[in-house]
Scaffold this active site. Structure first.
Site, PDB file in Angstrom:
ATOM      1  N   GLU A 169      13.476  -9.854  17.566  1.00 33.97           N
ATOM      2  CA  GLU A 169      13.268  -9.427  16.177  1.00 33.97           C
ATOM      3  C   GLU A 169      12.198  -8.333  16.048  1.00 33.97           C
ATOM      4  O   GLU A 169      12.077  -7.719  14.993  1.00 33.97           O
ATOM      5  CB  GLU A 169      12.909 -10.640  15.298  1.00 33.97           C
ATOM      6  N   GLY A 205      20.223 -17.873   7.951  1.00 33.54           N
ATOM      7  CA  GLY A 205      21.531 -18.437   7.633  1.00 33.54           C
ATOM      8  C   GLY A 205      21.752 -18.347   6.127  1.00 33.54           C
ATOM      9  O   GLY A 205      20.845 -18.650   5.346  1.00 33.54           O
ATOM     10  N   ILE A 229      19.982 -24.935  10.577  1.00 36.23           N
ATOM     11  CA  ILE A 229      20.952 -25.546   9.671  1.00 36.23           C
ATOM     12  C   ILE A 229      22.368 -25.136  10.083  1.00 36.23           C
ATOM     13  O   ILE A 229      22.679 -23.944  10.154  1.00 36.23           O
ATOM     14  CB  ILE A 229      20.682 -25.133   8.200  1.00 36.23           C
ATOM     15  N   MET A 261      13.283 -20.418   9.552  1.00 33.30           N
ATOM     16  CA  MET A 261      12.367 -21.434  10.063  1.00 33.30           C
ATOM     17  C   MET A 261      10.884 -21.041  10.039  1.00 33.30           C
ATOM     18  O   MET A 261      10.068 -21.772  10.590  1.00 33.30           O
ATOM     19  CB  MET A 261      12.804 -21.825  11.488  1.00 33.30           C
ATOM     20  N   GLU A 262      10.549 -19.899   9.426  1.00 32.73           N
ATOM     21  CA  GLU A 262       9.137 -19.459   9.476  1.00 32.73           C
ATOM     22  C   GLU A 262       8.592 -18.913   8.150  1.00 32.73           C
ATOM     23  O   GLU A 262       7.376 -19.026   7.885  1.00 32.73           O
ATOM     24  CB  GLU A 262       8.952 -18.351  10.537  1.00 32.73           C
ATOM     25  N   ASP A 298      24.480 -15.821  10.054  1.00 37.34           N
ATOM     26  CA  ASP A 298      25.455 -16.928  10.051  1.00 37.34           C
ATOM     27  C   ASP A 298      25.445 -17.564   8.663  1.00 37.34           C
ATOM     28  O   ASP A 298      24.626 -17.199   7.825  1.00 37.34           O
ATOM     29  CB  ASP A 298      25.077 -17.975  11.126  1.00 37.34           C
TER      30      ASP A 298
HETATM   31  N1  ADE Z   1      18.057 -18.482  11.312  1.00 32.04           N
HETATM   32  C1  ADE Z   1      19.274 -17.902  11.389  1.00 32.04           C
HETATM   33  N2  ADE Z   1      20.237 -18.768  11.070  1.00 32.04           N
HETATM   34  C2  ADE Z   1      19.623 -19.937  10.782  1.00 32.04           C
HETATM   35  C3  ADE Z   1      20.089 -21.210  10.407  1.00 32.04           C
HETATM   36  N3  ADE Z   1      21.391 -21.454  10.267  1.00 32.04           N
HETATM   37  N4  ADE Z   1      19.176 -22.192  10.205  1.00 32.04           N
HETATM   38  C4  ADE Z   1      17.861 -21.947  10.362  1.00 32.04           C
HETATM   39  N5  ADE Z   1      17.373 -20.766  10.736  1.00 32.04           N
HETATM   40  C5  ADE Z   1      18.236 -19.759  10.941  1.00 32.04           C
END
Ligand code: ADE
Length: 228
Positions: A11, A77, A152, A172-173, A196
């Site tokens: 990243e 996501g 997730i 997640m951050e 995603d």
């Molecule tokens: N970062 C990218 N996709 C994610 C997901 N599905 N869940 C958590 N963090 C992510």
């Protein structure tokens, strides 16, 4: 000095490569690289995955580099059904979807001590990246970003975060970075490209799109900083 944080090397690696007069320093196991990028003094760090690493990195960055503001760049996501892979979310505010003292009568996501669920990102910095995304011809929304220590990948979990918090995307951050910035009164922005849909397919889509999504966030970040 502007702070840039990514969770994973992919990243931020392209930014670090382009830094002029790069100087590296390791603090608490995290590598910070400072230098000039598109005419702007920046410090770049790869914090690692999850809220604890993100918080640790943000606090160290603030104390050692005193950034004017911090931008978190990366992937996410989608929770908003209107978002497609490679669309961009610029965080209007951040929540921690796994913070939960609701059995004690609190609303889900309440951060005790601060007594807030959502923490706002800096409006001016976000507006600059919204403009940059438009100039790059990328579809971007300003929305809520939900962070938690979970990848997730199910319709059930994605639906519950969406309905509890009305978030556009999950990662997640970002909310940990936001909380540390909030308590230190440092403006922040979160810039995430969708990799995603956080659904049952996420395990397949994520590896396929993560590199392109990460690169797109960097492209918008660069455009936004160039124009300051
Ligand atoms: N970062 C990218 N996709 C994610 C997901 N599905 N869940 C958590 N963090 C992510």
């Amino acid at each position: 000095m502007i702070g840039i944080i990514g969770a994973m090397e992919l990243e931020t690696a392209s930014i670090v490569k382009e830094l002029k007069n790069a100087k590296r320093q390791e603090i608490s196991g995290i590598l910070f690289t400072q230098g000039a990028w598109c005419g702007v003094q920046v410090v770049v760090a790869v914090c690692g995955v999850g809220k604890v690493f993100a918080a640790l990195c943000t606090e160290a960055m603030i104390l050692h580099y005193r950034p004017e503001f911090i931008v978190n760049t990366g992937v996410a996501g989608a929770l908003d059904p209107g978002l497609e892979i490679l669309d961009v979310v610029i965080g209007r505010d951040v929540v921690q979807h796994d913070m939960d003292t609701s059995p004690l009568g609190d609303p889900p996501g309440l951060i005790s001590g601060i007594n807030r669920v959502a923490l706002p990102a800096d409006g001016k910095v976000c507006a600059r990246f919204e403009k940059a995304a438009a100039e790059c011809g990328v579809r971007a929304v300003a929305g809520r970003i939900a962070s938690g220590d979970q990848f997730i990948a199910s319709a059930e979990k994605r639906g519950s975060i969406r309905s509890l918090f009305g978030a556009s995307c999950c990662e997640m951050e970002g909310a940990a970075i936001g909380q540390v910035c909030h308590v230190n009164q440092v403006p922040f922005a979160i810039l995430r490209t969708i990799s995603d849909h956080a659904s049952g397919e996420a395990g397949i889509d994520y590896p396929e799109f993560v590199a392109r999504a990460a690169a797109q966030s960097v492209r918008i970040l660069k455009k936004g900083l160039e124009e300051q």
